[in-house]
Design a protein around this motif. Structure first.
Motif, PDB file in Angstrom:
ATOM      1  N   CYS A 226       0.846  -1.205   0.000  1.00 35.72           N
ATOM      2  CA  CYS A 226       0.000   0.000   0.000  1.00 35.72           C
ATOM      3  C   CYS A 226       0.874   1.244   0.000  1.00 35.72           C
ATOM      4  O   CYS A 226       2.035   1.221   0.437  1.00 35.72           O
ATOM      5  N   HIS A 227       0.297   2.353  -0.438  1.00 33.57           N
ATOM      6  CA  HIS A 227       0.999   3.642  -0.441  1.00 33.57           C
ATOM      7  C   HIS A 227       1.472   3.962   0.985  1.00 33.57           C
ATOM      8  O   HIS A 227       0.790   3.622   1.970  1.00 33.57           O
ATOM      9  N   THR A 228       2.611   4.638   1.087  1.00 33.57           N
ATOM     10  CA  THR A 228       3.187   5.000   2.392  1.00 33.57           C
ATOM     11  C   THR A 228       2.165   5.679   3.302  1.00 33.57           C
ATOM     12  O   THR A 228       2.074   5.366   4.497  1.00 33.57           O
ATOM     13  N   GLU A 229       1.389   6.608   2.752  1.00 34.81           N
ATOM     14  CA  GLU A 229       0.432   7.352   3.596  1.00 34.81           C
ATOM     15  C   GLU A 229      -0.691   6.444   4.095  1.00 34.81           C
ATOM     16  O   GLU A 229      -1.304   6.725   5.112  1.00 34.81           O
ATOM     17  N   VAL A 230      -0.953   5.363   3.386  1.00 34.14           N
ATOM     18  CA  VAL A 230      -1.957   4.382   3.826  1.00 34.14           C
ATOM     19  C   VAL A 230      -1.332   3.495   4.912  1.00 34.14           C
ATOM     20  O   VAL A 230      -1.905   3.294   5.983  1.00 34.14           O
ATOM     21  N   ALA A 231      -0.120   3.006   4.636  1.00 33.37           N
ATOM     22  CA  ALA A 231       0.551   2.122   5.607  1.00 33.37           C
ATOM     23  C   ALA A 231       0.733   2.837   6.948  1.00 33.37           C
ATOM     24  O   ALA A 231       0.581   2.231   8.013  1.00 33.37           O
ATOM     25  N   LYS A 232       1.026   4.145   6.882  1.00 37.94           N
ATOM     26  CA  LYS A 232       1.229   4.905   8.132  1.00 37.94           C
ATOM     27  C   LYS A 232      -0.047   4.977   8.963  1.00 37.94           C
ATOM     28  O   LYS A 232       0.003   5.129  10.175  1.00 37.94           O
ATOM     29  N   LEU A 233      -1.188   4.900   8.296  1.00 33.50           N
ATOM     30  CA  LEU A 233      -2.463   4.991   9.028  1.00 33.50           C
ATOM     31  C   LEU A 233      -2.941   3.637   9.563  1.00 33.50           C
ATOM     32  O   LEU A 233      -3.909   3.564  10.313  1.00 33.50           O
ATOM     33  N   ALA A 234      -2.260   2.558   9.157  1.00 37.46           N
ATOM     34  CA  ALA A 234      -2.732   1.215   9.538  1.00 37.46           C
ATOM     35  C   ALA A 234      -2.292   0.842  10.953  1.00 37.46           C
ATOM     36  O   ALA A 234      -1.292   1.339  11.459  1.00 37.46           O
ATOM     37  N   ASP A 235      -3.044  -0.065  11.579  1.00 34.75           N
ATOM     38  CA  ASP A 235      -2.663  -0.573  12.905  1.00 34.75           C
ATOM     39  C   ASP A 235      -1.697  -1.726  12.778  1.00 34.75           C
ATOM     40  O   ASP A 235      -0.916  -1.996  13.673  1.00 34.75           O
ATOM     41  N   PHE A 236      -1.801  -2.454  11.659  1.00 34.55           N
ATOM     42  CA  PHE A 236      -0.890  -3.577  11.429  1.00 34.55           C
ATOM     43  C   PHE A 236      -0.573  -3.609   9.939  1.00 34.55           C
ATOM     44  O   PHE A 236      -1.456  -3.455   9.108  1.00 34.55           O
ATOM     45  N   VAL A 237       0.720  -3.813   9.631  1.00 33.62           N
ATOM     46  CA  VAL A 237       1.133  -3.948   8.233  1.00 33.62           C
ATOM     47  C   VAL A 237       1.840  -5.291   8.109  1.00 33.62           C
ATOM     48  O   VAL A 237       2.752  -5.595   8.876  1.00 33.62           O
ATOM     49  N   GLY A 238       1.389  -6.124   7.176  1.00 39.52           N
ATOM     50  CA  GLY A 238       2.023  -7.425   7.023  1.00 39.52           C
ATOM     51  C   GLY A 238       1.629  -8.106   5.731  1.00 39.52           C
ATOM     52  O   GLY A 238       0.775  -7.608   4.973  1.00 39.52           O
ATOM     53  N   SER A 239       2.242  -9.254   5.491  1.00 42.80           N
ATOM     54  CA  SER A 239       1.972 -10.033   4.287  1.00 42.80           C
ATOM     55  C   SER A 239       0.526 -10.543   4.326  1.00 42.80           C
ATOM     56  O   SER A 239      -0.160 -10.407   5.342  1.00 42.80           O
ATOM     57  N   THR A 240       0.103 -11.171   3.258  1.00 38.61           N
ATOM     58  CA  THR A 240      -1.263 -11.688   3.220  1.00 38.61           C
ATOM     59  C   THR A 240      -1.497 -12.687   4.366  1.00 38.61           C
ATOM     60  O   THR A 240      -2.476 -12.593   5.089  1.00 38.61           O
ATOM     61  N   THR A 241      -0.557 -13.603   4.545  1.00 39.65           N
ATOM     62  CA  THR A 241      -0.694 -14.576   5.640  1.00 39.65           C
ATOM     63  C   THR A 241      -0.578 -13.868   6.985  1.00 39.65           C
ATOM     64  O   THR A 241      -1.275 -14.217   7.950  1.00 39.65           O
ATOM     65  N   GLY A 242       0.300 -12.872   7.058  1.00 40.64           N
ATOM     66  CA  GLY A 242       0.484 -12.108   8.298  1.00 40.64           C
ATOM     67  C   GLY A 242      -0.817 -11.439   8.713  1.00 40.64           C
ATOM     68  O   GLY A 242      -1.204 -11.460   9.890  1.00 40.64           O
ATOM     69  N   ILE A 243      -1.515 -10.861   7.745  1.00 37.11           N
ATOM     70  CA  ILE A 243      -2.792 -10.188   8.030  1.00 37.11           C
ATOM     71  C   ILE A 243      -3.812 -11.214   8.539  1.00 37.11           C
ATOM     72  O   ILE A 243      -4.525 -10.986   9.522  1.00 37.11           O
ATOM     73  N   MET A 244      -3.842 -12.366   7.884  1.00 36.05           N
ATOM     74  CA  MET A 244      -4.830 -13.391   8.281  1.00 36.05           C
ATOM     75  C   MET A 244      -4.541 -13.907   9.698  1.00 36.05           C
ATOM     76  O   MET A 244      -5.445 -14.090  10.502  1.00 36.05           O
ATOM     77  N   LYS A 245      -3.266 -14.102   9.977  1.00 34.96           N
ATOM     78  CA  LYS A 245      -2.874 -14.601  11.302  1.00 34.96           C
ATOM     79  C   LYS A 245      -3.255 -13.575  12.377  1.00 34.96           C
ATOM     80  O   LYS A 245      -3.823 -13.917  13.410  1.00 34.96           O
ATOM     81  N   TYR A 246      -2.940 -12.300  12.092  1.00 32.57           N
ATOM     82  CA  TYR A 246      -3.234 -11.232  13.050  1.00 32.57           C
ATOM     83  C   TYR A 246      -4.734 -11.218  13.376  1.00 32.57           C
ATOM     84  O   TYR A 246      -5.141 -11.195  14.524  1.00 32.57           O
TER      85      TYR A 246
END
Ligand code: 13P
Ligand code: SF4
Length: 329
Positions: A226-246
């Motif tokens: 995702c764009h830097t300004e989007v990633a900065k607003l996220a609570d968690f940034v990770g791979s597809t599997t990382g997101i699912m695990k979280y």
């Protein structure tokens, strides 16, 4: 079996436009049975990325992110690997298992980001910054990998760059993943190539702010493409599997998903007690969605479309991937 669930969410599957829901369920059931039978007969394994049309999970032996799938490709003892993913993923599987037959069900399934850098462009990029090691995202062709020192995926990029112990690195092709790695580490200058993922760049900071207002209790889970300004607003940034695990491990009940639709679809299927909001309906990677169950059946039946890699290129590219796998064990 999740056929009913899959039937409700696979409008892109061209096989299934005109039939009634019952007919579609029957077609899917038959195809699943035929594929599973053929898999056994041919000693084949099916690897599927979690952005695939969800019904493909019914025949897949392994579903996951790019790192997990390349690890599976390396250790399988199957004779045939059918890769339900994009071209660079099947090519990586071929590099890791050169003696196996690797099949891509639809050759149209490329990655727009991987197509943004070719052999000549990686050489030019390196020539502009002599002496600085080059790290390539796994979303690259074998030719590009053959010119790079190290490979990484979204799930291990930070660890990989850290393991290199360099003050400066070149990163390609994804400028946003590269800059995210730089922010995580804080002590490495990451010089990025101007590539990007058109699907992830559809997500804007405004989308995140609006989703947060609407669902104030839901954490935002984003992919590092995702764009830097989007990633900065996220609570968690990770791979597809990382997101699912979280999301699966969290106590929270509602989540905003800022990556491709396939991740939200699988989370809804696996955790029906939780609520997953895809940030926007159109966050769909069209290339990932090419493969249908019929294409997978055809690939196995006709043993089409086989992926091959030039021997000289393969020799150099494999080193780049193997160095990554050694760090990511
Ligand atoms: P993952 O490595 O997180 O699966 O991502 C691959 C990809 O292409 C995301 O767009
Ligand atoms: Fe490539 Fe983007 Fe599709 Fe991932 S989502 S495969 S980076 S085009």
């Amino acid at each position: 079996m999740f056929i009913n669930y899959a039937l409700n969410i696979c409008p892109l599957n061209p096989l299934l436009y005109n039939e009634t829901k019952e007919q579609r369920a029957e077609i899917m059931k038959e195809l699943i049975e035929k594929i599973n039978k053929l898999k056994k007969e041919k000693n084949a394994v099916i690897l599927a990325h979690c952005y695939q049309n969800i019904e493909i999970d019914e025949v897949a032996d392994f579903v996951g992110d790019s790192l997990y799938l390349s690890q599976q490709a390396k250790k399988t003892d199957a004779d045939i690997i059918v890769f339900a993913g994009v071209y660079f993923m099947a090519q990586t599987a071929k590099l890791l298992s050169p003696d196996k037959k690797v099949l891509l069900p639809r050759m149209e399934s490329g990655c727009l980001m991987a197509d943004m850098v070719n052999l000549e462009q990686v050489r030019e990029f390196k020539a502009k910054h002599p002496g600085i090691p080059a790290v390539c995202y796994i979303n690259t062709t074998a030719e590009v990998k053959s010119e790079c020192d190290m490979c990484c995926t979204s799930s291990n990029a930070v660890k990989i760059v850290q393991s290199m112990g360099e003050k400066e690195i070149l990163f390609l092709p994804d400028t946003y993943l590269g800059k995210w790695v730089e922010r995580q580490l804080g002590n490495v200058k990451v010089i990025t190539y101007p590539g990007y993922c058109p699907t992830h760049l559809k997500i804007t900071p405004k989308d995140i702010k609006e989703a947060r207002e609407k669902y104030p209790k839901a954490p935002v889970l984003a992919h590092p493409e995702c764009h830097t300004e989007v990633a900065k607003l996220a609570d968690f940034v990770g791979s597809t599997t990382g997101i699912m695990k979280y999301a699966k491990e969290s106590d929270k009940k509602q989540f905003i998903i800022a990556t491709e639709k396939g991740v939200a679809d699988r989370l809804k299927r696996d955790c029906p007690e939780k609520d997953f909001i895809l940030i926007k309906d159109n966050i769909i990677c069209p290339n990932m969605k090419w493969h249908t169950l019929q294409d997978i059946y055809n690939a196995l039946d006709k043993e089409q479309h086989e992926i091959t890699v030039d021997e000289e290129i393969a020799k150099k590219a494999i080193g780049c991937i193997d160095r990554m796998l050694a760090v990511s064990k």
